[in-house]
Structure formats: structure tokens, C-alpha cells
Design an enzyme around this catalytic site. Sequence first.
Site, short mmCIF file in Angstrom:
data_model
loop_
_atom_site.label_atom_id
_atom_site.label_comp_id
_atom_site.label_asym_id
_atom_site.label_seq_id
_atom_site.Cartn_x
_atom_site.Cartn_y
_atom_site.Cartn_z
N ASP A 1 0.83 -1.19 0.00
CA ASP A 1 0.00 0.00 0.00
C ASP A 1 0.87 1.25 0.00
O ASP A 1 1.86 1.34 0.74
CB ASP A 1 -0.89 -0.03 1.24
N GLU B 1 1.75 -0.31 -5.04
CA GLU B 1 0.85 0.80 -5.36
C GLU B 1 1.76 2.01 -5.51
O GLU B 1 2.19 2.60 -4.51
CB GLU B 1 -0.17 1.01 -4.24
#
Length: 721
Positions: free
Chosen positions: A366, A403
Site C-alpha cells: 500500500d 501501489e
Amino acid sequence: MSQHTSGRAASSHGLRTSRGRSLPLGATALADGVNFVLLCHHGTMVQLLLYALEEERLLAEIPLDPWINRTGYHWHIQVAGLPAAFRYGWRVDGPKGGGHRFDPSIVLLDPAATALSGGTVWGQCQESDALLARSAIADHAPMRRRRETVPLRASLFFRRSFDWREDIPPLIPLSDSIIYELHVRGFTCHPSSAVSKPGTFAGLIEKIPYLQALGITAVELLPIHEFDECDCPFQNPVTGERLRNYWGYNSIAFAAPKASYASVAREHNQVTEFREMVRAFHQAGIEVFLDVVFNHTGEGDHRGRTYSFRGLDNELYYMLGPDGHYLNFSGVGNTLNCNHPVVRQLLMNCLHFWVADMHVDGLRFDLASVFGRDYVGNVLVNPPVVEMIAEDGVLADTKLIAEPWDAAGLYQVGQFPYGRRWSEWNGQYRDDVRRFWRGEPGLARLLATRLCGSADLYESSGRQPWHSVNFVTCHDGFTLWDLVSYNEKHNEANGEENRDGVNENFSWNCGAEGPTEDPKILLLRKRQAKNLIATLLISQGVPMLLAGDEFLRTQRGNNNAWCQDNEVSWVDWSLATKNADFLRFVRGMIALRKAHPALRRQIFFRGSGPDGKLKPDILWHGLRPNQPDFSETAQTLAFTLDGNQTVREPDRDFYVACNALRESVRFRIPSAPSGRPWRRIVDTSLASPLDIVTEGEAPPVAAYSFYRVAPFAMILLMSDG
């Protein structure tokens, strides 16, 4: 209690202590006791607290002598005579000011803990939990079922074995993968899920036959590390109900699976249940990926709770400004100091645990661009933590997915460091595909680039199509059905007056905002959903689907449902029956992709080659063969794939035509590169079961004939074998 010395009894409970060993970090069961090691750079006072498992009774509080129980910055002690199971925590004191936040009144979690006590029941939280020890349990014997007590959050340590039954990771090539993103709780907690253990790892096991029938190759689990779902400060403005941190992007223990996601959490067997889930997925040929949140922690900014890191070494674990305030590149209050050597090693230890001990197959990081910043937020060319993960031997076969952006504007799609080892969430794919299908003019060229694997982003750095993880929807944003049903976000239920969530979704409601009974609008919405799914599954790269999109789940226009632990976020399985025709279409498209290597190439298209002698592997068309329209007004696109130019094995030829205009258009069909006849496999404008058919059912389409493609529709032809 007086300062202990080596070999002295620690308390009236008959515990015996010795100096212990300085490695490994955490609590380790040995033949002659349990060894505890805590890394604390600036601490001047460290105490080990031991608790009974079944109650909040303190067994012992043992001060560590800095002359005896310290090696460098590692504080360590070995304790013998412990009961079969127990909890533990740490008290630490140190200098004040200068970014330090030591508070010896707080009992801290062990950062190396692989399980926590307490938090076994989802949503059953107490404000005092943050001030109680979340200690570890050391288990020297089979666990007894714990009595019902007030939960005491603590780090858990088990000496337990697990029968992996010769579990072998599927090792599916990323180029052949189809990822399915899901929330462990939300996937099965709705009553319609019909599982016996809803909202748990065991509940996922019950859904494996469904996932096999769908055809996906990997599940990507939203965060399953321990977090506090009760740390959400917002309320539903209509009902007054306190909202919860449903998604869980707020880790407090990087190596501990969330207890309330296990049906056996009351027996402290969450680690075992997670392993059983992984083993079951592997037996079904499905890989397990984790969404890993290493860019920040659940301790928040200066107003947040102290669980562990802040109380151990605040200025070491977090990025701080000159005045000691938290630098916020994550958007949620703090930013982990990922490139500090101590933090890097902590993260590597956690990753080794998930891969080596828990058999996880892939890791999605993330806001991974936070990894590319130094301790004050400057962007690094060669971030050490990214290199360590990329070059690590244990992780060599593990899928690594970044990401590639953060919350402070660093955007690295196509440019993530050490990129040949890392695949990326391709946000540009999502946006360009959405914009084309909602009818924006001039997007044909961009759509063509995305369909080919985004060579503009990845080829120059020596990467391949499978470095692009393509998606149209994910947990963050609209679902597929909402994407074609809403022009605007509707996040009022989040309690922030609809200010949260992105404003530009590149969505189109097809003529009405939200729910409607208009049959024409509903028909167009379903056609648009088919267009988006079909585009995703014929694109080069790695497709990722959002759970429930295959039967048109809705979040009622909420594009930031992080705090919606209710039917807004839960998967409603009755939709699989209501929208069985769409589910059939998605299954058919997945099966088509898996059957044909031409749709999942391992290298980029070569075109005609630099010397003009190579046969084209892809040919571009417009309404006429070999006359593509890439103008600023273009809203149609067609192309042919030469199946014989597929690297791995010869395949069929494919012809695709896309029409994002509001009127139908006639495409003249070129001949197949192989010279074989065409058959129509897909036409998204047709009703089920004609929208996707098998080769044996597919009607012929003659070369050089005209095929009328309906407004907002696409077709796919395949050559005879």
C-alpha cells in the site's frame, strides 16, 4: 521488586531468569525457557511484564539490568518456569523531548509478535484497551479453551506445530494470473453468503469452490494484520451510529493476523486458521496475496493511541519534522521511517514470516512510494528498503506488487525503483479505460496503448506487460455497477459531509443518477459493465477484479467505504442469482483469457520490426481494415492479433472492435492473419446467453463483410482452429 540478577527467582510464581540471548527479536521458546528480546535504541529503563492467560492478573514485572540484559540496543532476558500459556508486554522509559515519546505508564506490544490476545470479537472494543498490555502468549502445551474474560490485548507467542501436508505454492506465472481482491470479513459476513463461519479465514475456505468456478488464480486480501476497527472517529449523520475502520489500513502489529478474522480466535488459534486457509487455497490451485500496509501505523499523529512503536523509539520509527511533528506522506497522520536500517530489518523479518512461515504467495504494498523517501521525506533514487525486498532470497519467488504513489503527490506508475522485480497497480490503465467507455473523444490511442500492456510506461526500463496490474475497479473507489450508475460520489454516510473520497471518478450513470427502473438505462449499464470487464480480460498485463463485481455489487455510490461495516460494503450473494447472466459473462471471459496465450503475452508486441521483415503480431484498424483512427475525435478502435506470433505457443487469431459512440457503426472485418474463418465469440450488446458463446456455438463472420456494432458495445471474433 528489586533489580534481578542472573538466576534469581523473578516472583512468587517461581519464575527463574537468566541473561538470555540477544537474538532473535521477539519471544522464542527454548528447551529451558522463553527468551525475550526487544530492540530499543534510546530507552534507559526496560521492564518485561508477564500476565496470566485466563485473566488480567500480573504474574511478574521484571526490570532488565542494562549491564546484564543488554547487548548493543537489544534488551534480552530468558525466563523459565512459565505456565503453559501467558501474555507479555514491555514498559520503556527514556529521554524526554527531541521527538521522544517515552511513557512508562503504557504497556507496549512487541513489534515482533506474530499474534495478539484480545480483539477476538469484531467490533467489541474498549477505550481502555490502548492502556492495557497486548502481550504475547507463550504456549508450551495444547491450548485450553479460554474462559470468557475482559479481553486484554497482548502479543501472543505459541510453540505450536502445523501440518502443511507438503504444501507446495502454485507458483503461477504472473503473466497467467487473474487477481481477485476481497475483504476477509466482508466477503462472507452477509447472511446470504450461506457459510457456517462468516467473516473469517475459515469462511473463505467455504467459498473456494465458487472461486474455482469463477476461474481466478489468486485472492488478494485487504489488510489482515492486527488493527483496531474501533479507531474510527466518525458517526453516521443519520443514525448516529459509530462507524468502524472496516478496511483495516491501520496496522498495529505487522506480523500478527487479525484475531477477529478467525473463527477460533477465542482459543488463540488465528495463526493456525490462517495457515489452514492458505493450505486450502493452494490445494485448489489458488495463490494468496496480502495487502501489506508498511507506510504508516495505527498510532496516528500526536493525538493517536500508543500501542508499540511510538513508545519504543518514536524518532526512529517515524518521519519527524524539525519540531518533532509527524510528517504525513501517508495521509493518515504518520509515516513509517521505512529506510532506517532498524525499520528495514523489522519489515524484512515480517515479510519472511508471512512468506516462509505462513506460505503467502504475493505481497501488494500500500502506498509503496513512501518506501522511496528518506527520513525527512526527500525522494531517493535507489531506496534501500525497496532494494532489500527486491533482492531478498526468501522472497525470490514471491509476487511483489507496488501501489506506486503516496498521499503527498509522489506518482511513480511505470517508474517504481528496481522495477524489473516489481509489478505495479496501473492507475493510468484504470483511468484511460474508464474515460474511453464513458464516451470521451480522442481516447482511442490511449486505449490501444493500455490494451497492449502499457509499453509507454514499462518497456523503456526493460519490463514486460505483466509488470502492469490492470484494474478498472478496486476497494478504493466505485464498484463496477456504481461506475456505470453514478456521476458523483455519495459518501454522506461516512460522516464527513461528502468531502472524503476522490471527486473525479471518470464514471457515467448512463442517464440517471443511482437506482432506476428505466429498462433502457439498466440495459445500457449492464452493457457498459460488460465492456469494462471484457476490455480488462483481453488486455495484456495482469487483470485484477474486485470481489462482487462479477455479479454487480453496489456500494450505493459510496467511493470511499473504508468505514462502512454494513451492507454498503458486505458482498450480497443474492446478486449472484439476480445477475446470473452477468456472472456467466465474467466466467466466460475469464475462461477465454486462460485458454488463449495470445491474450496474456509475456513480451510486448513487436509490430513489423525495425527492418520491416517481421510479420506484424498486431494490426490496427478503424471502420475499415488497416485504417486506424487515432485522432482527437476518435471513439472507435479495432485490431487483430496474430495468434501465430505468440511467443509461448501458437494460438488462434483474434479481432476486436470497440464502439464508444452513441450510435451504431459498421466495421468491415479484415481477413484473419492465418486465413482461417472468423467466428463471433463476444458481442456485449446481445442478451445472455448470446453475449458470450463457446467456439462450437459461435456463428461465422465472413472476412470483408460488415458487422454492425451497437452503441457502447464491443465484439470479439476468433479464428477457427
